[in-house]
Design a protein around this motif. Structure first.
Motif, short mmCIF file in Angstrom:
data_model
loop_
_atom_site.label_atom_id
_atom_site.label_comp_id
_atom_site.label_asym_id
_atom_site.label_seq_id
_atom_site.Cartn_x
_atom_site.Cartn_y
_atom_site.Cartn_z
N ARG A 1 0.82 -1.22 0.00
CA ARG A 1 0.00 0.00 0.00
C ARG A 1 0.85 1.26 0.00
O ARG A 1 0.36 2.32 -0.39
CB ARG A 1 -0.95 -0.03 1.19
N VAL B 1 -9.37 -2.32 -2.95
CA VAL B 1 -8.80 -2.76 -1.68
C VAL B 1 -8.38 -1.54 -0.86
O VAL B 1 -8.69 -1.44 0.33
CB VAL B 1 -7.59 -3.72 -1.91
N GLU B 2 -7.69 -0.61 -1.48
CA GLU B 2 -7.24 0.60 -0.78
C GLU B 2 -8.42 1.39 -0.23
O GLU B 2 -8.40 1.85 0.91
CB GLU B 2 -6.37 1.47 -1.69
N LEU C 1 -10.03 -0.54 2.80
CA LEU C 1 -9.18 -0.52 4.00
C LEU C 1 -9.06 0.89 4.58
O LEU C 1 -9.04 1.07 5.80
CB LEU C 1 -7.81 -1.11 3.70
N ASP D 1 -7.76 1.22 8.41
CA ASP D 1 -6.73 0.18 8.47
C ASP D 1 -5.49 0.70 7.76
O ASP D 1 -5.55 1.03 6.58
CB ASP D 1 -7.25 -1.08 7.78
N GLU E 1 -2.36 -0.94 7.76
CA GLU E 1 -1.33 -1.96 7.54
C GLU E 1 -0.68 -1.72 6.18
O GLU E 1 -1.34 -1.34 5.22
CB GLU E 1 -1.94 -3.36 7.59
N ALA F 1 -1.42 -5.75 1.96
CA ALA F 1 -2.72 -6.40 1.85
C ALA F 1 -2.57 -7.52 0.81
O ALA F 1 -2.16 -7.26 -0.32
CB ALA F 1 -3.79 -5.42 1.42
N TYR G 1 -4.41 -10.13 -1.50
CA TYR G 1 -5.74 -10.37 -2.02
C TYR G 1 -5.69 -11.39 -3.14
O TYR G 1 -4.67 -11.60 -3.78
CB TYR G 1 -6.43 -9.06 -2.47
N HIS H 1 -10.61 -10.22 5.36
CA HIS H 1 -11.72 -9.54 4.69
C HIS H 1 -12.16 -10.37 3.49
O HIS H 1 -11.32 -10.99 2.83
CB HIS H 1 -11.29 -8.17 4.16
N ARG I 1 -15.59 -8.60 7.41
CA ARG I 1 -14.34 -8.40 8.14
C ARG I 1 -14.39 -9.28 9.39
O ARG I 1 -15.38 -9.27 10.11
CB ARG I 1 -14.19 -6.93 8.52
#
Length: 157
Positions: free
Chosen positions: A12, A24-25, A28, A33, A35, A38, A40, A73, A115
């Motif tokens: 990310r 996804v970005e 999250l 979030d 982190e 990620a 996926y 997720h 989640r």
């Protein structure tokens, strides 16, 4: 391709490079979030995915240590008419399933973002109720909660 689709580790800090990474970005970020990584993947078909916990497999092999993500997720995007596969989460407190005491069954519904704690066993059974059907090797000795999929494709909350 893994599991009938693809598999990516998204850094990310580098920013999204594909439409999937933008989704996804966005998800999250809305969940606050932060982190860095990620992981996926996606599947093109509904197939059985046995109960497992997501873990850092490289760390497990090199240092014999299990490290789990803080959260798992599932984002259901475009579901085919025959897609019936729910996500099943075993509420095992991260301790491993010795006997199923509570199972959460979450139907696949377009647009749903699921989640859950990252150290939980989870699965996508095919047939749908395989874990509860003794003829499929499952057990009826379980307390379980489910969200129902309605005839119009929407789900109970």
């Amino acid at each position: 391709a893994a599991l009938g689709g693809g598999h990516v580790l998204f850094d990310r800090h580098r920013g999204p490079r594909t439409a999937q990474e933008q989704i996804v970005e966005h998800c999250l970020s809305k969940l606050d979030d932060h982190e860095r990584y990620a992981e996926y993947w996606w599947r093109d078909e509904w197939m059985n995915l046995d109960a497992h916990r997501d873990a850092d497999e490289v760390l497990a092999r090199s240092e014999h240590t299990l490290r789990f993500p803080r959260f798992g997720h599932v984002l259901y995007l475009d579901l085919g008419l025959q897609a019936r596969g729910p996500t099943v989460i075993f509420d095992d407190g991260g301790q491993g399933v010795k006997k199923m005491e509570q199972v959460l069954v979450i139907p696949a519904c377009t647009g749903r973002l699921l989640r859950f704690k990252g150290d939980r066993f989870h699965a996508v059974p095919r047939p749908t109720l395989a874990y509860l059907d003794p003829s499929q090797g499952g057990s009826n000795d379980v307390l379980w909660t489910r969200k129902r999929k309605k005839g119009d494709g929407s789900c109970d909350e």
